[in-house]
Design a protein around this motif. Structure first.
Motif, mmCIF file in Angstrom:
data_model
loop_
_atom_site.group_PDB
_atom_site.id
_atom_site.type_symbol
_atom_site.label_atom_id
_atom_site.label_comp_id
_atom_site.label_asym_id
_atom_site.label_seq_id
_atom_site.Cartn_x
_atom_site.Cartn_y
_atom_site.Cartn_z
ATOM 1 N N GLY A 151 4.975 5.421 5.223
ATOM 2 C CA GLY A 151 3.896 4.550 5.805
ATOM 3 C C GLY A 151 3.053 4.739 4.611
ATOM 4 O O GLY A 151 2.069 3.355 4.080
ATOM 5 N N LYS A 152 2.880 5.839 3.336
ATOM 6 C CA LYS A 152 1.992 5.924 2.604
ATOM 7 C C LYS A 152 2.768 4.686 0.904
ATOM 8 O O LYS A 152 2.104 4.289 1.089
ATOM 9 C CB LYS A 152 1.890 7.417 2.174
ATOM 10 N N TYR A 153 4.032 5.023 1.530
ATOM 11 C CA TYR A 153 4.615 4.396 0.277
ATOM 12 C C TYR A 153 4.598 2.241 0.417
ATOM 13 O O TYR A 153 4.202 1.768 -0.028
ATOM 14 C CB TYR A 153 6.334 4.195 0.195
ATOM 15 N N VAL A 154 4.688 1.861 2.276
ATOM 16 C CA VAL A 154 4.225 0.631 1.947
ATOM 17 C C VAL A 154 3.119 0.466 1.981
ATOM 18 O O VAL A 154 3.147 -0.562 1.712
ATOM 19 C CB VAL A 154 4.903 0.378 3.872
ATOM 20 N N VAL A 155 2.369 0.823 2.114
ATOM 21 C CA VAL A 155 0.886 1.023 2.361
ATOM 22 C C VAL A 155 0.602 0.784 0.574
ATOM 23 O O VAL A 155 0.049 -0.656 -0.196
ATOM 24 C CB VAL A 155 -0.048 1.280 2.479
ATOM 25 N N ASP A 156 1.454 1.026 0.164
ATOM 26 C CA ASP A 156 1.014 1.043 -1.737
ATOM 27 C C ASP A 156 1.448 -0.909 -2.151
ATOM 28 O O ASP A 156 1.115 -1.141 -2.543
ATOM 29 C CB ASP A 156 2.160 1.920 -2.967
ATOM 30 N N VAL A 157 3.184 -0.930 -1.495
ATOM 31 C CA VAL A 157 3.661 -2.151 -1.419
ATOM 32 C C VAL A 157 2.618 -3.193 -1.404
ATOM 33 O O VAL A 157 2.459 -4.747 -2.397
ATOM 34 C CB VAL A 157 5.200 -2.455 -1.476
ATOM 35 N N LEU A 158 2.455 -3.388 -0.408
ATOM 36 C CA LEU A 158 1.483 -4.094 0.276
ATOM 37 C C LEU A 158 -0.271 -4.554 -0.417
ATOM 38 O O LEU A 158 -0.742 -5.424 -0.555
ATOM 39 C CB LEU A 158 0.906 -3.406 1.664
ATOM 40 N N ALA A 159 -0.382 -3.579 -1.121
ATOM 41 C CA ALA A 159 -1.880 -2.967 -2.145
ATOM 42 C C ALA A 159 -1.512 -4.023 -2.917
ATOM 43 O O ALA A 159 -2.426 -4.720 -3.731
ATOM 44 C CB ALA A 159 -2.509 -2.233 -2.156
ATOM 45 N N GLU A 160 0.215 -3.571 -3.600
ATOM 46 C CA GLU A 160 0.563 -4.727 -4.590
ATOM 47 C C GLU A 160 0.789 -5.691 -4.545
ATOM 48 O O GLU A 160 0.789 -7.085 -5.687
ATOM 49 C CB GLU A 160 1.758 -3.678 -4.912
ATOM 50 N N SER A 161 0.165 -6.215 -3.317
ATOM 51 C CA SER A 161 1.446 -7.810 -3.422
ATOM 52 C C SER A 161 0.060 -8.832 -2.925
ATOM 53 O O SER A 161 0.220 -9.897 -2.786
ATOM 54 C CB SER A 161 2.520 -7.752 -1.827
ATOM 55 N N LEU A 162 -0.771 -8.389 -1.701
ATOM 56 C CA LEU A 162 -1.775 -9.138 -1.572
ATOM 57 C C LEU A 162 -3.638 -7.864 -1.596
ATOM 58 O O LEU A 162 -3.129 -6.826 -1.467
ATOM 59 C CB LEU A 162 -1.469 -9.328 0.143
ATOM 60 N N ASP A 163 -4.307 -9.381 -1.386
ATOM 61 C CA ASP A 163 -5.804 -7.890 -0.502
ATOM 62 C C ASP A 163 -5.256 -7.995 0.613
ATOM 63 O O ASP A 163 -6.038 -8.418 1.246
ATOM 64 C CB ASP A 163 -6.237 -9.211 -0.693
ATOM 65 N N ILE A 164 -5.536 -6.213 0.566
ATOM 66 C CA ILE A 164 -5.249 -6.003 2.362
ATOM 67 C C ILE A 164 -6.672 -5.939 3.227
ATOM 68 O O ILE A 164 -7.036 -5.600 4.593
ATOM 69 C CB ILE A 164 -5.517 -4.315 2.046
#
Length: 225
Positions: free
Chosen positions: A85-98
């Motif tokens: 979950g932590k690493y998925v959040v990291d790449v989501l944050a790098e890809s879009l405005d969460i």
């Protein structure tokens, strides 16, 4: 002090890969952090209706991630949901405005398969993504057909095998929303694209796929659930 930190005093956290003791602020030990090779992998998928959307993953589907996902999925190693979950959040944050994401959801299992396994691996780490981002988690889809296992089929059969397998639970819950759909592995993306198709047809504004791992250099029509 958070409940998790208090709990870690009495029950020290372990690295899910090597089982060494780690601090309450870590999800894996420093040694394993170097080995797992977290990176941003972005894939553009297309639904049956021709709508394109992005899917992101923090890992390629290679060791030691492959083995970790196997243990998570088939051996009940649910503690892997925390680092995943932590690493998925990291790449989501790098890809879009969460902050613009309205809802976290997951690819569902058929009720019979979920009963056999005891849990839905996509749902568990999706709820960890929800906890870390404070974005609401909700089940938006149900699996209405127990289709064949994808890896047993020919390439064209795999495409057909996921059609009309998923249905929306409540179209009002997704209408106008930006939704992250979580699943464990992306192969060609047939399953993810079909789920996105159903959600978009039900009125969602945008969907983003998020998986733990991506099978790179993959054939074009293989997907296993």
């Amino acid at each position: 002090m958070s409940f998790r930190k208090i709990l870690s005093i009495f029950f020290p956290a372990q690295c899910p890969f090597c089982k060494d003791i780690i601090s309450g602020d870590e999800v894996v030990c420093q040694s394993c952090e170097k080995k797992i090779n977290r990176k941003l992998i972005k894939t553009t998928l297309t639904t049956r209706e021709g709508q394109k959307f992005e899917c992101v993953a923090p890992f390629a589907y290679v060791e030691p991630i492959r083995g970790a996902i196997h243990d998570y999925k088939f051996k009940g190693a649910k503690n892997f949901a925390v680092p995943f979950g932590k690493y998925v959040v990291d790449v989501l944050a790098e890809s879009l405005d969460i902050t613009k994401v309205d809802l976290i959801t997951s690819v569902p299992l058929h009720r019979a398969r979920k009963r056999e396994r005891g849990f839905n691996q996509a749902e568990i780490f999706a709820k960890e993504v929800s906890r870390l981002t404070s974005i609401r988690y909700a089940e938006t889809l149900k699996k209405v057909k127990r289709n064949k296992t994808q890896h047993e089929l020919s390439q064209q059969e795999r495409v057909e095998n996921v059609k009309d397998v998923y249905a929306i639970i409540d179209s009002e819950a997704v209408k106008g929303k930006t939704i992250v759909i979580c699943d464990d592995i992306l192969t060609t993306g047939n399953t993810m694209a079909e789920c996105a198709n159903v959600i978009l047809k039900s009125g969602a504004r945008t969907v983003i796929g998020a998986t733990i791992a991506n099978v790179e250099n993959r054939p074009k029509t293989i997907d296993k659930k």
